[in-house]
Each structure stands twice: as structure tokens, then as C-alpha cells.
Write a protein that holds these residues in place. Sequence first.
Motif, mmCIF file in Angstrom:
data_model
loop_
_atom_site.group_PDB
_atom_site.id
_atom_site.type_symbol
_atom_site.label_atom_id
_atom_site.label_comp_id
_atom_site.label_asym_id
_atom_site.label_seq_id
_atom_site.Cartn_x
_atom_site.Cartn_y
_atom_site.Cartn_z
ATOM 1 N N PRO A 16 0.816 -1.225 0.000
ATOM 2 C CA PRO A 16 0.000 0.000 0.000
ATOM 3 C C PRO A 16 0.846 1.269 0.000
ATOM 4 C CG PRO A 16 0.034 -0.975 2.188
ATOM 5 C CD PRO A 16 0.757 -1.937 1.280
ATOM 6 N N THR A 17 0.307 2.293 -0.644
ATOM 7 C CA THR A 17 0.929 3.608 -0.573
ATOM 8 C C THR A 17 0.414 4.361 0.646
ATOM 9 O OG1 THR A 17 -0.769 4.514 -2.036
ATOM 10 C CG2 THR A 17 1.300 3.789 -3.061
ATOM 11 N N HIS A 18 -0.691 3.886 1.199
ATOM 12 C CA HIS A 18 -1.257 4.425 2.440
ATOM 13 C C HIS A 18 -1.957 3.282 3.152
ATOM 14 C CE1 HIS A 18 -3.026 7.444 5.129
ATOM 15 N NE2 HIS A 18 -4.092 6.663 5.113
ATOM 16 N N LEU A 19 -1.699 3.141 4.452
ATOM 17 C CA LEU A 19 -2.351 2.100 5.240
ATOM 18 C C LEU A 19 -2.587 2.615 6.650
ATOM 19 C CD1 LEU A 19 -3.370 -0.814 5.695
ATOM 20 C CD2 LEU A 19 -1.004 -1.441 6.239
ATOM 21 N N GLU A 20 -3.834 2.549 7.073
ATOM 22 C CA GLU A 20 -4.205 2.856 8.455
ATOM 23 C C GLU A 20 -5.028 1.690 8.969
ATOM 24 O OE1 GLU A 20 -5.855 6.822 9.480
ATOM 25 O OE2 GLU A 20 -5.556 7.235 7.328
ATOM 26 N N VAL A 21 -4.659 1.185 10.132
ATOM 27 C CA VAL A 21 -5.446 0.168 10.817
ATOM 28 C C VAL A 21 -5.808 0.789 12.162
ATOM 29 C CG1 VAL A 21 -5.458 -2.141 11.817
ATOM 30 C CG2 VAL A 21 -4.338 -1.746 9.613
ATOM 31 N N ILE A 22 -7.100 1.028 12.351
ATOM 32 C CA ILE A 22 -7.579 1.738 13.538
ATOM 33 C C ILE A 22 -8.392 0.781 14.402
ATOM 34 C CG2 ILE A 22 -8.964 3.691 14.334
ATOM 35 C CD1 ILE A 22 -8.462 4.812 11.367
ATOM 36 N N ASN A 23 -7.975 0.642 15.662
ATOM 37 C CA ASN A 23 -8.704 -0.196 16.608
ATOM 38 C C ASN A 23 -9.878 0.617 17.139
ATOM 39 O OD1 ASN A 23 -9.680 -1.726 18.725
ATOM 40 N ND2 ASN A 23 -7.664 -2.188 19.566
ATOM 41 N N GLU A 24 -11.085 0.247 16.723
ATOM 42 C CA GLU A 24 -12.297 0.951 17.139
ATOM 43 C C GLU A 24 -13.052 0.193 18.229
ATOM 44 O OE1 GLU A 24 -13.425 3.582 13.261
ATOM 45 O OE2 GLU A 24 -14.383 1.608 13.380
ATOM 46 N N SER A 25 -12.419 -0.740 18.869
ATOM 47 C CA SER A 25 -13.062 -1.593 19.867
ATOM 48 C C SER A 25 -13.680 -0.805 21.009
ATOM 49 C CB SER A 25 -12.053 -2.602 20.426
ATOM 50 O OG SER A 25 -11.517 -3.382 19.386
ATOM 51 N N ALA A 26 -13.053 0.286 21.411
ATOM 52 C CA ALA A 26 -13.548 1.070 22.544
ATOM 53 C C ALA A 26 -14.939 1.641 22.295
ATOM 54 C CB ALA A 26 -12.577 2.203 22.873
ATOM 55 N N VAL A 44 -4.731 2.032 0.507
ATOM 56 C CA VAL A 44 -4.605 2.528 -0.863
ATOM 57 C C VAL A 44 -3.514 1.698 -1.526
ATOM 58 C CG1 VAL A 44 -4.108 4.533 -2.312
ATOM 59 C CG2 VAL A 44 -5.191 4.856 -0.059
ATOM 60 N N SER A 45 -3.865 1.017 -2.611
ATOM 61 C CA SER A 45 -2.900 0.142 -3.264
ATOM 62 C C SER A 45 -3.200 -0.011 -4.749
ATOM 63 C CB SER A 45 -2.923 -1.238 -2.604
ATOM 64 O OG SER A 45 -2.089 -2.136 -3.295
ATOM 65 N N ALA A 46 -2.149 -0.066 -5.533
ATOM 66 C CA ALA A 46 -2.284 -0.335 -6.965
ATOM 67 C C ALA A 46 -2.769 -1.768 -7.193
ATOM 68 C CB ALA A 46 -0.953 -0.105 -7.676
ATOM 69 N N ALA A 47 -2.664 -2.623 -6.181
ATOM 70 C CA ALA A 47 -3.144 -4.008 -6.292
ATOM 71 C C ALA A 47 -4.655 -4.072 -6.506
ATOM 72 C CB ALA A 47 -2.763 -4.791 -5.035
ATOM 73 N N PHE A 48 -5.360 -2.976 -6.243
ATOM 74 C CA PHE A 48 -6.812 -2.921 -6.428
ATOM 75 C C PHE A 48 -7.219 -2.419 -7.816
ATOM 76 C CE2 PHE A 48 -6.689 -1.999 -1.666
ATOM 77 C CZ PHE A 48 -6.906 -3.328 -1.314
ATOM 78 N N GLU A 49 -6.257 -2.047 -8.640
ATOM 79 C CA GLU A 49 -6.561 -1.540 -9.986
ATOM 80 C C GLU A 49 -7.407 -2.555 -10.750
ATOM 81 O OE1 GLU A 49 -6.048 1.372 -11.388
ATOM 82 O OE2 GLU A 49 -4.540 2.253 -10.060
ATOM 83 N N TYR A 81 -8.939 1.719 -1.667
ATOM 84 C CA TYR A 81 -8.858 2.662 -2.789
ATOM 85 C C TYR A 81 -7.664 2.335 -3.685
ATOM 86 C CZ TYR A 81 -11.615 5.516 0.481
ATOM 87 O OH TYR A 81 -12.562 5.967 1.369
ATOM 88 N N VAL A 82 -7.772 2.712 -4.958
ATOM 89 C CA VAL A 82 -6.596 2.759 -5.827
ATOM 90 C C VAL A 82 -6.022 4.167 -5.669
ATOM 91 C CG1 VAL A 82 -7.390 0.977 -7.443
ATOM 92 C CG2 VAL A 82 -7.963 3.370 -7.864
ATOM 93 N N PRO A 83 -4.740 4.354 -5.977
ATOM 94 C CA PRO A 83 -4.108 5.652 -5.716
ATOM 95 C C PRO A 83 -4.839 6.870 -6.281
ATOM 96 C CG PRO A 83 -2.425 4.019 -6.140
ATOM 97 C CD PRO A 83 -3.758 3.348 -6.400
ATOM 98 N N ASN A 84 -5.401 6.783 -7.492
ATOM 99 C CA ASN A 84 -6.040 7.974 -8.073
ATOM 100 C C ASN A 84 -7.412 8.275 -7.454
ATOM 101 O OD1 ASN A 84 -7.481 5.919 -9.347
ATOM 102 N ND2 ASN A 84 -7.427 6.895 -11.354
ATOM 103 N N GLU A 85 -7.957 7.366 -6.630
ATOM 104 C CA GLU A 85 -9.224 7.609 -5.934
ATOM 105 C C GLU A 85 -9.034 8.244 -4.554
ATOM 106 O OE1 GLU A 85 -11.801 3.746 -7.451
ATOM 107 O OE2 GLU A 85 -10.653 3.621 -5.590
#
Length: 102
Positions: A16-26, A44-49, A81-85
Amino acid sequence: MSLEKQLIEKLTTLEPTHLEVINESAGHGGYFPGKESHFKVIIVSAAFEGLRLVQRHQKVYALAAELLNPGKIHALAIHAYVPNEWQGQAPASPECAHAPKA
């Protein structure tokens, strides 16, 4: 290793060019300090193109499969997302009906 770190490790295979993993358990019922049950992933990754949204989610679910067992991750919100999105932010998560009331 925490579930959050395991999930990050698995998703980095998508480069990924951007990755967030957010723990929303609280924000969910039954929460106690240290609980890891509800996560939000922004990736966000080109792997999703060329993939439809459902196919992107399937790709993420396939990587996270062993973490989605009972006693591990209960819910996984995916924003893929793909990068351009990618516009720099994902939608906010909805309030949980079973969240602890203040």
C-alpha cells in the motif's frame, strides 16, 4: 503480537501507498482496556486496480482470514482505494448501538 500488528503485517503484502489500521473496539459493547475486536482499515494500493469494490474487500478478507476467527477480530470495516481515488480521508465510522454510554 497484537491483532492490530498482525493485520498490518498481512496487509503490507499489498504494497500500500497508504495504510491505516484503527482499533475501534472502545466504541463497541463489551469493551475493556486492551480489547481488540473491531477494526477499521483504510488502504490505498495499486493491487486494487481494475477490481470492483467487492473484489477489493474480498482481497483484504482473504489476507485477514485467520484473524477473523471467534475470539479474534469480530468486525472489520474496509475502505479500499486505488491511488487515483484516494482523497486523503475515509468516511467516519457510525456509532455502535451497543457502545458504552457515558
